[in-house]
Design a protein around this motif. Structure first.
Motif, mmCIF file in Angstrom:
data_model
loop_
_atom_site.group_PDB
_atom_site.id
_atom_site.type_symbol
_atom_site.label_atom_id
_atom_site.label_comp_id
_atom_site.label_asym_id
_atom_site.label_seq_id
_atom_site.Cartn_x
_atom_site.Cartn_y
_atom_site.Cartn_z
ATOM 1 N N GLY A 1 55.067 28.418 36.294
ATOM 2 C CA GLY A 1 55.343 29.553 35.407
ATOM 3 C C GLY A 1 54.116 30.104 34.699
ATOM 4 O O GLY A 1 53.831 31.316 34.771
ATOM 5 N N PRO A 2 53.354 29.266 33.992
ATOM 6 C CA PRO A 2 52.153 29.777 33.313
ATOM 7 C C PRO A 2 51.130 30.372 34.281
ATOM 8 O O PRO A 2 50.414 31.320 33.927
ATOM 9 C CB PRO A 2 51.598 28.536 32.609
ATOM 10 N N TYR B 1 51.804 32.006 37.107
ATOM 11 C CA TYR B 1 52.251 33.357 37.448
ATOM 12 C C TYR B 1 52.016 34.316 36.286
ATOM 13 O O TYR B 1 51.623 35.469 36.486
ATOM 14 C CB TYR B 1 53.728 33.348 37.826
ATOM 15 N N ARG B 2 52.258 33.852 35.070
ATOM 16 C CA ARG B 2 52.022 34.728 33.909
ATOM 17 C C ARG B 2 50.553 35.087 33.806
ATOM 18 O O ARG B 2 50.201 36.232 33.484
ATOM 19 C CB ARG B 2 52.518 34.032 32.631
ATOM 20 N N ARG B 3 49.675 34.140 34.063
ATOM 21 C CA ARG B 3 48.240 34.427 34.039
ATOM 22 C C ARG B 3 47.886 35.494 35.073
ATOM 23 O O ARG B 3 47.128 36.431 34.792
ATOM 24 C CB ARG B 3 47.453 33.151 34.333
ATOM 25 N N LEU C 1 49.900 37.802 36.392
ATOM 26 C CA LEU C 1 50.478 39.102 36.033
ATOM 27 C C LEU C 1 49.689 39.762 34.906
ATOM 28 O O LEU C 1 49.448 40.965 34.920
ATOM 29 C CB LEU C 1 51.944 38.930 35.639
ATOM 30 N N LEU C 2 49.274 38.956 33.923
ATOM 31 C CA LEU C 2 48.462 39.519 32.839
ATOM 32 C C LEU C 2 47.135 40.040 33.372
ATOM 33 O O LEU C 2 46.639 41.079 32.947
ATOM 34 C CB LEU C 2 48.214 38.453 31.767
ATOM 35 N N THR D 1 48.069 38.709 42.483
ATOM 36 C CA THR D 1 49.024 39.806 42.473
ATOM 37 C C THR D 1 48.772 40.731 43.660
ATOM 38 O O THR D 1 47.693 41.275 43.819
ATOM 39 C CB THR D 1 48.913 40.607 41.164
#
Length: 274
Positions: free
Chosen positions: A5-6, A8-10, A12-13, A87
């Protein structure tokens, strides 16, 4: 294993305007990541078998170690020095070698690294290698080739996506429902929104969510399950994405080949078993 999870968030950001990087460097990460003693969760294995169509047994499908070690590869691909942004990265080829059967009571040591950054007609591509070992012996190896599309690309390898060959007679037809995207994301840990969200798919140029390429490969291997030897290599080239929902046709080809086509005869996947 790292938490996906973290990571993927990295990623996307990093893709947001003003926060992401432009064209990245030409060097591969000078790193090899490893996690030892990864045990098999039998409930997870059974869920994976059901989603992909495998029989429920204690023997791991060839594609399951890819799922087990994917968070480690994801950690590598989200590192700041990885030359292609996660991404929009496209999985275009996958090769798996099974040296011997692996059972659910064995703990696997995983190692991952990147190699062979090279030009492609649409951008740049590289291989992410994931190796599984038991008691110091390599038992499994996966090589995933990823394409990072870049607008200024040109002059590299050009992939034939036309599929203008004679369409083989299908041996099976499968209806691939939208739930395949979310169910495979749950059992694989690969929550790329192009597979689970209409909005996420449209952000990357798809009208509808698309099936994970590794689900397509796993589903084909499930159809071949009673033909697989103890040791083999299976490689696939991912062609056109499988939109969700859709109906696909599975076919056997000469010399241990296989393919997945759409209703118009265009290839989604072409594979070879050795």
């Amino acid at each position: 294993m790292p938490a996906a999870g973290p990571l993927y968030r990295r990623a996307l950001l990093g893709a947001l305007p003003g926060l992401g990087k432009g064209r990245r460097g030409n060097d591969l990460p000078a790193a090899e990541l490893a996690v030892d003693g990864v045990s098999v969760d039998r409930t997870h294995l059974a869920d994976y078998d059901r989603v992909c169509g495998f029989r429920l047994t204690d023997q791991l499908p060839a594609t399951f170690p890819h799922v087990m070690g994917f968070p480690l590869s994801l950690r590598l691909m989200t590192a700041p020095d990885f030359p292609l942004p996660l991404t929009g990265l496209v999985h275009i080829d996958n090769r798996i070698t099974v040296h011997r059967p692996i059972t659910a009571d064995e703990a696997i040591d995983f190692t991952t690294y990147a190699q062979d950054l090279r030009p492609h007609d649409r951008g740049r591509q590289l291989d992410v290698v994931l190796v599984g070992s038991v008691d110091g012996e390599e038992v499994w190896r996966g090589v995933s080739t990823y394409l990072g599309r870049e607008p200024t690309a040109g002059g590299g390898e050009r992939r034939d996506r036309s599929g203008r060959t004679e369409v083989p007679a299908g041996t099976a037809r499968w209806r691939v429902e939208p739930r395949v995207g979310t169910e495979y994301a749950r059992v694989s840990g690969d929550h790329n929104p192009i597979h689970t969200s209409v909005l996420g798919a449209r952000l990357f140029g798809f009208r509808r969510p698309i099936a994970h390429g590794m689900w397509s490969k796993a589903r084909c291997l499930a159809a071949l399950e009673n033909r697989l030897p103890d040791a083999y290599t299976v490689e696939v080239a991912f062609k056109l994405p499988v939109s969700l929902p859709s109906t696909v046709s599975f076919a056997l080809l000469p010399d241990r080949g296989f393919a997945l086509h759409d209703s118009r005869g265009r290839p989604h996947l072409v594979g070879l078993l050795r």
